[in-house]
Design an enzyme around this catalytic site. Structure first.
Site, PDB file in Angstrom:
ATOM      1  CE  LYS A  71      64.762  51.201  38.907  1.00 19.76           C
ATOM      2  NZ  LYS A  71      64.518  51.594  40.304  1.00 19.76           N
ATOM      3  CE  LYS A  91      63.304  56.458  33.703  1.00 16.86           C
ATOM      4  NZ  LYS A  91      62.416  56.244  34.791  1.00 16.86           N
ATOM      5  CE  LYS A 150      65.073  60.049  37.283  1.00 20.50           C
ATOM      6  NZ  LYS A 150      65.247  60.037  38.723  1.00 20.50           N
TER       7      LYS A 150
END
Ligand code: TRP
Length: 331
Positions: free
Chosen positions: A111, A197, A194
């Site tokens: 992040k 995401k 994924k």
């Protein structure tokens, strides 16, 4: 009978990754265990949703939990922010969560890399709040996708640290759990990571997507120019399509396309058409129920009130004991 806790961050609609990675397991587990399933609206604050969106997002997840088959008579379904005891436990756990270990968490590093302008303390302590979600009910099983394994390990660390600090085997160890042998990873349609995401609608198929939308998204999925030798290893974006097929299609269908690939006779258009149709079939029952439940405000209110009462009963018992262990006493 074990205690099970799991949650999904309320950032909007659920996609197939949420469903196959988590919610499908919730539905199966509710018959066998003491289950707590919640909507992680506090966790969603790390990305600063505006007040107008927040409630709608929470509602969407609640509706889709119910549409997917979570039964409020069997499992406890609740909204995280309606259980303040979780925030209190989070505060206690934060006192023994160390900066270094929080900074090393993979999800935090990801992040920071993706959003260097929004590195807030809530993001840093996200795994502590998640540990509080789980430990508040003294859960031992946590149905989550593969990407959450590290968070689960941290939850065990925080629980064990509390136990050691107060010399009391209070919190049991929670472990990730999935009905299938291994934790599933549901890839997105963009050939990268994924599902869900990366931002952008095209990467994810949502439970509420119409058949037309599903077809369009799948047909646009990234592919390559095709295999160049027999039995070659599939590049990521192709393997992803096969992985998706593994969850929504029959084993025969999967085998059929795998054989074609290995013989270099595959036509990606055919594979995508089949994949889209199988996704449509897999999600049809939910799609129908989503609309009906979303319009039933009375039912949603009942479910959320009932869930909060049951969740708080369990949470208050833990907090009372934790306060005693820590040494808070009434005068
Ligand atoms: N971190 C989880 C995710 O992104 C969501 C979550 C928050 C969770 N608290 C939890 C999952 C507690 C299981 C248990 O998928």
């Amino acid at each position: 009978m074990e205690t099970v806790v799991s949650g999904i961050r309320s950032t909007g609609k659920l996609h197939l990754g949420n469903y196959y990675g988590a919610v499908q397991n919730f539905v199966k587990m509710q018959h066998e265990h003491n289950c707590f399933f919640f909507i992680a609206d506090w966790h969603s604050l790390t990305t600063h949703p505006n007040p107008a969106d927040l409630h709608g997002n929470v509602k969407q997840v609640l509706v889709e939990y119910l549409a997917a088959g979570i039964d409020p008579e069997k499992a406890t379904i609740y909204i995280q922010s309606e259980v303040p005891e979780i925030a209190e436990l989070y505060l206690y756990l934060n006192m023994n969560a160390y900066l270094g270990e929080l900074e090393r968490a993979t999800s935090f590093k990801d992040k920071v890399r993706d959003n260097p302008d929004n590195v807030n303390a809530g993001l840093l302590t996200y795994p502590v709040l998640m540990a509080a979600d789980i430990l508040i009910h003294k859960a031992t099983k946590v149905p989550v996708g593969k990407d959450q394994e590290q968070h689960l390990e941290m939850a065990r660390t925080f629980g064990n640290r509390f136990n050691r600090m107060y010399n009391n085997e209070y919190f049991p160890e929670p472990y990730a759990f999935n009905f299938s042998a291994k934790l599933v990873k549901i890839p997105g349609l963009d050939g990268k990571g994924k599902m869900g995401k990366s931002e952008g609608e095209a990467n994810a198929v949502y439970l509420s997507d119409s058949p037309e939308v599903i077809r369009k998204k799948v047909m646009r999925a990234v592919t390559d120019a095709g295999p160049t030798i027999e039995n070659q290893q599939k590049p990521d974006e192709i393997q992803n399509l096969f992985d998706l097929m593994k969850v929504v299609s029959t084993p025969d269908t999967l085998q059929h396309f795998d054989d074609l690939y290995n013989k270099m006779q595959i036509r990606y258009g055919d594979l995508k058409k089949q994949l889209a149709e199988d996704m449509i079939i897999a999600t049809a029952p939910m799609r129908e129920r989503i609309e009906a439940i979303a319009n039933d405000e009375v039912y949603l209110r009942q479910v959320s009130i009932y869930g909060a009462i049951k969740a708080r009963e369990s949470a208050q018992k833990t907090i009372k004991e934790v306060r005693e262990i820590i040494g808070f006493r009434k005068f």
